[in-house]
Each structure stands twice: as structure tokens, then as C-alpha cells.
Design a protein around this motif. Structure first.
Motif, PDB file in Angstrom:
ATOM      1  N   CYS A  24      13.603   4.814  61.524  1.00  0.00           N
ATOM      2  CA  CYS A  24      13.489   5.755  61.780  1.00  0.00           C
ATOM      3  C   CYS A  24      13.633   6.895  60.654  1.00  0.00           C
ATOM      4  O   CYS A  24      14.558   7.238  60.072  1.00  0.00           O
ATOM      5  CB  CYS A  24      14.481   6.569  62.989  1.00  0.00           C
ATOM      6  N   THR A  25      12.851   7.610  60.015  1.00  0.00           N
ATOM      7  CA  THR A  25      12.495   9.031  59.210  1.00  0.00           C
ATOM      8  C   THR A  25      12.759  10.303  59.495  1.00  0.00           C
ATOM      9  O   THR A  25      12.235  10.772  61.049  1.00  0.00           O
ATOM     10  CB  THR A  25      11.264   9.048  58.476  1.00  0.00           C
ATOM     11  N   ALA A  26      13.065  10.829  59.042  1.00  0.00           N
ATOM     12  CA  ALA A  26      13.327  12.281  58.998  1.00  0.00           C
ATOM     13  C   ALA A  26      12.530  13.177  57.711  1.00  0.00           C
ATOM     14  O   ALA A  26      13.811  12.544  56.895  1.00  0.00           O
ATOM     15  CB  ALA A  26      15.274  13.202  59.414  1.00  0.00           C
ATOM     16  N   GLU A  27      11.598  13.143  57.424  1.00  0.00           N
ATOM     17  CA  GLU A  27      11.395  14.141  56.279  1.00  0.00           C
ATOM     18  C   GLU A  27      11.711  16.131  55.860  1.00  0.00           C
ATOM     19  O   GLU A  27      10.978  16.521  56.927  1.00  0.00           O
ATOM     20  CB  GLU A  27       9.893  13.618  55.891  1.00  0.00           C
ATOM     21  N   LEU A  28      12.083  16.409  54.968  1.00  0.00           N
ATOM     22  CA  LEU A  28      11.627  18.030  55.171  1.00  0.00           C
ATOM     23  C   LEU A  28      10.851  18.327  54.981  1.00  0.00           C
ATOM     24  O   LEU A  28      10.015  17.715  54.428  1.00  0.00           O
ATOM     25  CB  LEU A  28      13.115  17.953  54.132  1.00  0.00           C
ATOM     26  N   THR A  29      10.270  19.807  55.594  1.00  0.00           N
ATOM     27  CA  THR A  29       9.120  19.704  55.282  1.00  0.00           C
ATOM     28  C   THR A  29       9.155  20.499  53.814  1.00  0.00           C
ATOM     29  O   THR A  29      10.250  21.300  53.274  1.00  0.00           O
ATOM     30  CB  THR A  29       8.845  21.150  56.521  1.00  0.00           C
TER      31      THR A  29
ATOM     32  N   ASP B 271       8.976  23.994  53.405  1.00  0.00           N
ATOM     33  CA  ASP B 271       9.685  24.929  52.701  1.00  0.00           C
ATOM     34  C   ASP B 271      10.971  24.827  53.155  1.00  0.00           C
ATOM     35  O   ASP B 271      12.037  26.032  53.271  1.00  0.00           O
ATOM     36  CB  ASP B 271       9.281  26.256  54.187  1.00  0.00           C
ATOM     37  N   GLY B 272      12.000  23.472  53.246  1.00  0.00           N
ATOM     38  CA  GLY B 272      12.411  23.548  53.666  1.00  0.00           C
ATOM     39  C   GLY B 272      14.172  23.780  54.967  1.00  0.00           C
ATOM     40  O   GLY B 272      14.464  23.648  54.826  1.00  0.00           O
ATOM     41  N   ARG B 273      13.282  24.003  55.879  1.00  0.00           N
ATOM     42  CA  ARG B 273      13.368  24.309  57.063  1.00  0.00           C
ATOM     43  C   ARG B 273      13.475  23.780  58.295  1.00  0.00           C
ATOM     44  O   ARG B 273      14.183  23.773  59.542  1.00  0.00           O
ATOM     45  CB  ARG B 273      13.211  26.119  57.756  1.00  0.00           C
ATOM     46  N   HIS B 274      12.696  22.943  58.248  1.00  0.00           N
ATOM     47  CA  HIS B 274      12.847  21.580  59.227  1.00  0.00           C
ATOM     48  C   HIS B 274      12.445  20.010  58.625  1.00  0.00           C
ATOM     49  O   HIS B 274      12.527  20.004  57.593  1.00  0.00           O
ATOM     50  CB  HIS B 274      11.753  21.894  60.194  1.00  0.00           C
ATOM     51  N   TYR B 275      13.030  19.396  59.892  1.00  0.00           N
ATOM     52  CA  TYR B 275      13.025  17.979  59.668  1.00  0.00           C
ATOM     53  C   TYR B 275      12.086  17.535  60.173  1.00  0.00           C
ATOM     54  O   TYR B 275      11.768  18.091  61.469  1.00  0.00           O
ATOM     55  CB  TYR B 275      14.504  17.175  59.858  1.00  0.00           C
ATOM     56  N   ILE B 276      11.342  16.893  59.666  1.00  0.00           N
ATOM     57  CA  ILE B 276       9.989  15.909  60.713  1.00  0.00           C
ATOM     58  C   ILE B 276      10.245  14.344  60.804  1.00  0.00           C
ATOM     59  O   ILE B 276       9.703  13.626  60.262  1.00  0.00           O
ATOM     60  CB  ILE B 276       8.460  16.073  59.990  1.00  0.00           C
ATOM     61  N   VAL B 277      10.328  13.923  62.242  1.00  0.00           N
ATOM     62  CA  VAL B 277      11.220  12.832  63.177  1.00  0.00           C
ATOM     63  C   VAL B 277       9.830  12.152  63.151  1.00  0.00           C
ATOM     64  O   VAL B 277       9.449  12.685  64.210  1.00  0.00           O
ATOM     65  CB  VAL B 277      11.780  13.398  63.630  1.00  0.00           C
TER      66      VAL B 277
ATOM     67  N   VAL C 141      18.614  16.019  68.117  1.00  0.00           N
ATOM     68  CA  VAL C 141      16.757  16.294  68.526  1.00  0.00           C
ATOM     69  C   VAL C 141      17.172  17.087  69.849  1.00  0.00           C
ATOM     70  O   VAL C 141      17.906  16.479  70.575  1.00  0.00           O
ATOM     71  CB  VAL C 141      16.204  14.795  68.588  1.00  0.00           C
ATOM     72  N   GLU C 142      16.358  18.032  70.175  1.00  0.00           N
ATOM     73  CA  GLU C 142      16.258  18.654  71.110  1.00  0.00           C
ATOM     74  C   GLU C 142      15.209  17.934  72.105  1.00  0.00           C
ATOM     75  O   GLU C 142      13.557  17.549  71.756  1.00  0.00           O
ATOM     76  CB  GLU C 142      16.315  19.485  71.237  1.00  0.00           C
ATOM     77  N   ARG C 143      14.688  17.458  73.945  1.00  0.00           N
ATOM     78  CA  ARG C 143      13.983  17.116  74.188  1.00  0.00           C
ATOM     79  C   ARG C 143      12.954  17.884  74.303  1.00  0.00           C
ATOM     80  O   ARG C 143      13.146  19.244  73.848  1.00  0.00           O
ATOM     81  CB  ARG C 143      14.584  17.102  75.542  1.00  0.00           C
ATOM     82  N   GLY C 144      11.675  17.721  73.624  1.00  0.00           N
ATOM     83  CA  GLY C 144      10.436  18.600  73.536  1.00  0.00           C
ATOM     84  C   GLY C 144       8.938  18.106  73.386  1.00  0.00           C
ATOM     85  O   GLY C 144       9.168  16.628  73.068  1.00  0.00           O
TER      86      GLY C 144
ATOM     87  N   GLU D 262       7.882  11.189  67.742  1.00  0.00           N
ATOM     88  CA  GLU D 262       5.794  11.288  67.141  1.00  0.00           C
ATOM     89  C   GLU D 262       5.724  12.692  65.819  1.00  0.00           C
ATOM     90  O   GLU D 262       5.902  14.308  67.425  1.00  0.00           O
ATOM     91  CB  GLU D 262       4.972  11.457  67.558  1.00  0.00           C
ATOM     92  N   ASN D 263       6.056  13.136  65.083  1.00  0.00           N
ATOM     93  CA  ASN D 263       5.757  14.019  64.065  1.00  0.00           C
ATOM     94  C   ASN D 263       7.094  15.491  65.334  1.00  0.00           C
ATOM     95  O   ASN D 263       6.432  16.621  65.498  1.00  0.00           O
ATOM     96  CB  ASN D 263       5.048  14.754  64.276  1.00  0.00           C
ATOM     97  N   VAL D 264       8.314  15.314  65.175  1.00  0.00           N
ATOM     98  CA  VAL D 264       9.029  16.245  66.035  1.00  0.00           C
ATOM     99  C   VAL D 264       9.464  16.485  65.010  1.00  0.00           C
ATOM    100  O   VAL D 264      10.632  16.883  64.089  1.00  0.00           O
ATOM    101  CB  VAL D 264      10.451  15.347  67.048  1.00  0.00           C
ATOM    102  N   LYS D 265       9.651  17.838  65.320  1.00  0.00           N
ATOM    103  CA  LYS D 265      10.307  19.328  63.860  1.00  0.00           C
ATOM    104  C   LYS D 265      11.888  19.927  65.304  1.00  0.00           C
ATOM    105  O   LYS D 265      12.307  20.348  65.812  1.00  0.00           O
ATOM    106  CB  LYS D 265       8.945  20.770  64.857  1.00  0.00           C
ATOM    107  N   VAL D 266      12.487  19.433  63.726  1.00  0.00           N
ATOM    108  CA  VAL D 266      13.998  19.877  63.974  1.00  0.00           C
ATOM    109  C   VAL D 266      14.221  20.911  63.191  1.00  0.00           C
ATOM    110  O   VAL D 266      14.577  20.416  62.011  1.00  0.00           O
ATOM    111  CB  VAL D 266      14.589  18.588  64.510  1.00  0.00           C
ATOM    112  N   PRO D 267      14.971  21.500  63.548  1.00  0.00           N
ATOM    113  CA  PRO D 267      15.706  22.567  62.286  1.00  0.00           C
ATOM    114  C   PRO D 267      16.665  21.710  62.083  1.00  0.00           C
ATOM    115  O   PRO D 267      17.547  21.490  62.236  1.00  0.00           O
ATOM    116  CB  PRO D 267      16.295  23.877  63.367  1.00  0.00           C
ATOM    117  N   VAL D 268      16.523  21.953  59.886  1.00  0.00           N
ATOM    118  CA  VAL D 268      17.979  21.950  59.584  1.00  0.00           C
ATOM    119  C   VAL D 268      19.177  21.892  59.732  1.00  0.00           C
ATOM    120  O   VAL D 268      20.242  21.672  59.430  1.00  0.00           O
ATOM    121  CB  VAL D 268      17.546  22.375  58.103  1.00  0.00           C
ATOM    122  N   GLU D 269      19.369  23.282  60.566  1.00  0.00           N
ATOM    123  CA  GLU D 269      20.626  23.036  61.105  1.00  0.00           C
ATOM    124  C   GLU D 269      21.220  22.781  62.309  1.00  0.00           C
ATOM    125  O   GLU D 269      22.493  22.299  62.695  1.00  0.00           O
ATOM    126  CB  GLU D 269      20.631  24.670  61.771  1.00  0.00           C
TER     127      GLU D 269
END
Length: 551
Positions: free
Chosen positions: A276-281, A283-289, A324-327, A351-358
Motif C-alpha cells: 500500500c502506497t502513500a505518495e506526496l502531491t 505541493d507537499g500538502r497531501h498524500y495520495i493513498v 486515513v478518515e472515511r471518505g 483508491e486515490n485517497v487524499k490525506v493531509p500531511v498533518e
């Protein structure tokens, strides 16, 4: 537990015998008299079976076919009185002696006193581990479990889930914070009435898990606190203050449910090689999981997921933990499993879940270390649960053998049955003694040493506990016979636990992996200590040599 202080009419056997026909039927069981005139029409075995014993004292016949919960369920509704006390002529020698004078017993005695049915300290044994706070806490938890959990287990298990309002009951009783272990998280939740949060230790937590496990359902147990116990600690120990303040209060108050998502379809124990991967966007503000997780406890109804993801290169040094929050992009599906039905075991797709770096838990690429540190507590908890489940199997088998007759003998009078129960008790007591020793170490050993010094011991004790459960579930099933093959009824707990053995032997580290980890850790630890001892000796000799030179 029946209210023995309630004033009830006293009946003689002759008076009971007068009510022996349809529409006017009394029976006497365990010293109480029940009016079953109306209930006879609703009896699952048919009216004729119950009317056959109308007007009689039929404790032996009743106990042949019913468990304890049946009387507890119908006692208030059907009980109309009690039988007159035994005459002296019918008393045993002990009863006659006890009826003449009070006999002092240890004040630590607690519970039903079924042989091996509770830890030794419940039955009057002295123990260095428990004090008055533990005893009061034990009574508090048992009352909650007896009133709020055990009567609902069969219904919740069959429904494959717990009602949302039950989490609120747990939170109102201040029980949920106990799942994440000592010390008490005072900043985020108050302690139960009568318990000083400063006193809460690992033995309070042991009591909580042990007493809760009396329900005899891994599904209900994990449904209550399975995800919480392993999904929240990483945030508590490594999360940012913002993450802690936002997530922890919601989970401990029962408003939200959290789970731990590590295992994947292609591997469970091999955490270092997860996909399972989490790549930074950019702009460095989100991970895409992106990725999949499998066999995730509480995942079906979880609001939050503590997810192991790959943020760096291959191997353990590239693993991070992310909340990761349900969404959008998060899909959870209920899995059809052999056991633990009420725990919400799920297959999760990101699938392409957008997660804040916080939402990163701790430092990037340090997740493997956090996971390993979390495993000790998870495995310790599994040991507590499985050993109580073994006791449940033993208790159900012993009660059944004490009331069931075959070939004109109670089963307990057969040496082969006693041998089975003795072997269960031997394994359970040995496991519990090791468990208490390990629990003491968790409370006294410095945290930075526990992962190295206790990891192997915890792994091997998990193997000991799950093998003990497997033995006890099998032998209890043999004693209960066909009843253990039937969902519900007298064999309900044993039938369920027999199915759930694999749910404890595999998760948290399979037995084979745990055995290998245990011996590798033991060899590593002994080599480490020998090396330190050697160099300490060298340093001491050097200091002594310098001192002699000065002289």
C-alpha cells in the motif's frame, strides 16, 4: 445471580405436586418454584415435555438440558417462591457443620468458585500483584459484563455487529479508555467512579480484558475494543498534539470507531514488504493513498483507519503510519469468516485517497518501529483473551459434566472426563502464571528496554495461550458432545470458541512466526547481555589497574 434477599413464599414439595396439569403447572428447580402454566405453550421443546415434569422437583432433569442463562432469563418472570429448606436428615456433613456456626473464609473470594473457572486470586490465594483497588475494579467490570454484555452476545454475534448505542454505554461507564492500556489517558477521559486514574496499572487492564472475555465471544470482544486497542495507541504515543486532541476524545467517548490497517492480501506477518502506497502531491500538502488491506478488525464500521503505507524505498525503512478518515476513495466490505462475526472484519480498498500531511503519525519512514512497539501490547492482550476463553471452555465443560448423566453416572464421575478437565486446568494455570509475570514486567521495566527484552517472551506466551485454547476448545467440545455442534443452547460458547481458535492463533503473528521470533529474540538478548558483561568487566579491571598504578 438471583436476588436472595427478596421475600418469597415458601412451598413444600407436596404443595408443588398439586399443580401438575395443563393450565396449572409448577416446577421446582435449584430450590425455587416456577409457575410455567402459560410458558408451557411457548416451550421450545413443546408443551408435553414441560408438562411431563409438572408438579415435581426436577433440578436434575432441567440441568441435563439447559445452561445457566436460561434460568437467569426467565427467573424474574416465572419465579413465584422457594422450596422449604432441607431438613437436617437430608444435609451433608459439611452442610450440617456450616448450619451450626459461621466459618471464616478469605475476603478475596470472588465469583462462582468453579474449579479453575477463575484465576487463583479469585479463589482466596494470596497474590503480590493485586490490591483493594483491583478488587473493587474487578467487581465493577463484572457487573457491567453480566448485565450489559453476556445477555446480548448470541444476538449480536448472529447479527454480525454491535448496536451503536452500546458504545455509548461503554463510554458512559468509562470502560473504553481501558482498552489502550496504562497509564490512564487522564487528559482525554475521566476514570470510572471509585478508581483513581493515577492508580490504573497494567493489572487493572488485565482484569478489564479478562472479565470482558467471560462473554465467550471473540467477535463481541473485538467489536467492543478490538480496533480501539490497536488502532489508537500509535496516535496516543507518536501522533502530533493536533492529531491527539482531534481524534482521541472522539474514540474514547464512543462517538467514533478507529481500526488498525496493516495486513494485506499478499501478506500479514511480513510487514516490512507491504504494498500500500502513500505518495506526496507536488505541493507537499497531501498524500495520495492507493492499495488494499485485508482481515481488518472493525474496518466495516470504522470512521478512522491507522494505515501502514509505503512512503519511502523498499523494506522496513520505507514504511510510515498514516491516519486515513472515511471518505471518498475508501471502500470497506464485510468479509465472511469462520468466526469473530461481530467484529466487522473487512476488506478495504484505498483508491486515490487524499490525506493531509498533518495526518502523518510520527516521523516519515519510522512506521515499522511504531508497529513493532505496538505489537507487544496487542499480543499481550491476545494472551489475556485466549486464556480466559480457555477458562470459559473448561467452565462450560465442567458444569455440563456435573449435571449430565450417561450410563447411570454423571459425566464428572468418569475418570476420563476428569482427566480432560485436569489437563485443561493445568495448562490454563501455567499460562496465567506466566501472564501475570509478564504483566508485572510491562509495569516495572523501562519502556526503552521492553521491545528487546519482552518481545520474544510475549511472542512465545501468545503461542502457549493459543495452543491452550485450541486444546481446551477441542476437549470441551468432546465433553459436550452434540451440544457443542449446535449454535445456541448449552453448547453455544464452546461451539463459537471452537470456530474462533484460528482467529487468535493467526492474527497478531502466527504461531510459527511467533516461535521463530521468540527464539531469535532470546538468543539475541542473551548474546547482548554476555557482551555487555564482558566489556563491563574489562572497564572495571581497567579502572582497578589505574587505581593500583596511582597507589
Amino acid at each position: 445471580e438471583f436476588d436472595m434477599t427478596k421475600q418469597l413464599k415458601t412451598f413444600t414439595l407436596e404443595e408443588v405436586a398439586q399443580h401438575n396439569k395443563e393450565g396449572d403447572a409448577y416446577i421446582a428447580v435449584n430450590g425455587f418454584v416456577y409457575n410455567v402454566s402459560v410458558f408451557a405453550k411457548m416451550h421450545p421443546g413443546g408443551t408435553g415435555v414441560l408438562l411431563r415434569y409438572a408438579g415435581t422437583e426436577c433440578t436434575e432433569e432441567f440441568n441435563q438440558h439447559h445452561g445457566d442463562l436460561v434460568l437467569q432469563k426467565y427467573h424474574k418472570k416465572l419465579c413465584i417462591g422457594k422450596l422449604e429448606p432441607k431438613t437436617k436428615a437430608k444435609m451433608s456433613k459439611l452442610e450440617k457443620f456450616a448450619s451450626r456456626q459461621a466459618i471464616p473464609l478469605p475476603d478475596s473470594i470472588f465469583g462462582e468458585l468453579v474449579a479453575f473457572g477463575d484465576p487463583n486470586w479469585y479463589q482466596g490465594f494470596a497474590s503480590p500483584y493485586y490490591n483493594d483497588s483491583h478488587k473493587k475494579f474487578r467487581a465493577f467490570v463484572r457487573k457491567f459484563v453480566d448485565e450489559e454484555v453476556i445477555p446480548n452476545v448470541h444476538r449480536w454475534d448472529e447479527a454480525k455487529g454491535l448496536p451503536k448505542e452500546f458504545y455509548k454505554k461503554c463510554a458512559d461507564s468509562h470502560l473504553l479508555p481501558m482498552a489502550i492500556g496504562a497509564p490512564w489517558p487522564s487528559k482525554y477521559a475521566p476514570a470510572p467512579p471509585g478508581l483513581d486514574s493515577a492508580e490504573f496499572d497494567h493489572f487493572h487492564e488485565l482484569i478489564f480484558i479478562d472479565e470482558l472475555s467471560r462473554c465467550g465471544s471473540g467477535g463481541v470482544l473485538w467489536g467492543i475494543s478490538g480496533g480501539l486497542a490497536i488502532g489508537l495507541p500509535p496516535i496516543l504515543h507518536y501522533g502530533s498534539e493536533e492529531l491527539k486532541n482531534r481524534i482521541i476524545p472522539e474514540c474514547l467517548s464512543g462517538q467514533k470507531v478507529i481500526c488498525l490497517a496493516i495486513t494485506e492480501p499478499w501478506g500479514g506477518s511480513d510487514v516490512a514488504n507491504l504494498h500500500c502506497t502513500a505518495e506526496l502531491t507536488p505541493d507537499g500538502r497531501h498524500y495520495i493513498v492507493n492499495g488494499e488491506k485485508k482481515w481488518i478488525t472493525n474496518g466495516v464500521f470504522a470512521d478512522y483507519f491507522t494505515v501502514a503505507v509505503r512512503t519511502g524505498g523498499p523494506g522496513m525503512k520505507g514504511v510510515s503510519l498514516l491516519l486515513v478518515e472515511r471518505g471518498p476513495g475508501v471502500t470497506t466490505k464485510q468479509m465472511t469468516c469462520m468466526g469473530v462475526w461481530a467484529s466487522g472484519t473487512s476488506y478495504i480498498t484505498f483508491e486515490n485517497v487524499k490525506v493531509p500531511v498533518e495526518n502523518l503519525i510520527g516521523q516519515p519512514n519510522k512506521g515499522f518501529k511504531y508497529i513493532m512497539n505496538n505489537f507487544n501490547h496487542e499480543r499481550w492482550s491476545i494472551v489475556v483473551q485466549t486464556n480466559r476463553f480457555s477458562r470459559v471452555c473448561l467452565e462450560e465443560a465442567l458444569k455440563f459434566a456435573s449435571r449430565r448423566k450417561a450410563f447411570d453416572k454423571y459425566l464428572i464421575d468418569q475418570p476420563v472426563i476428569r482427566a480432560k478437565i485436569a489437563e485443561m486446568g493445568r495448562q490454563i494455570n501455567a499460562t496465567h502464571a506466566s501472564l501475570e509475570d509478564l504483566t508485572y514486567q510491562f509495569g516495572s521495566m523501562p519502556k526503552n528496554l521492553q521491545a528487546v527484552a519482552l518481545g520474544g517472551h510475549t511472542a512465545l506466551l501468545k503461542v502457549q495461550a493459543t495452543k491452550t485454547l485450541e486444546y481446551c476448545a477441542r476437549e470441551a467440545a468432546q465433553i459436550l458432545g452434540g451440544n457443542s455442534y449446535t449454535r445456541g443452547g448449552q453448547g453455544e460458547k464452546v461451539e463459537r470458541l471452537y470456530r474462533e481458535v484460528r482467529a487468535y492463533a493467526i492474527p497478531g503473528g502466527s504461531e510459527e512466526i511467533m516461535q521463530d521470533l521468540g527464539i531469535r529474540q532470546a538468543l539475541k538478548l542473551s548474546e547482548m547481555v554476555r557482551t555487555i558483561q564482558y566489556w563491563n568487566k574489562v572497564h572495571a579491571e581497567k579502572r582497578n589497574g589505574e587505581g593500583n598504578a596511582k597507589l
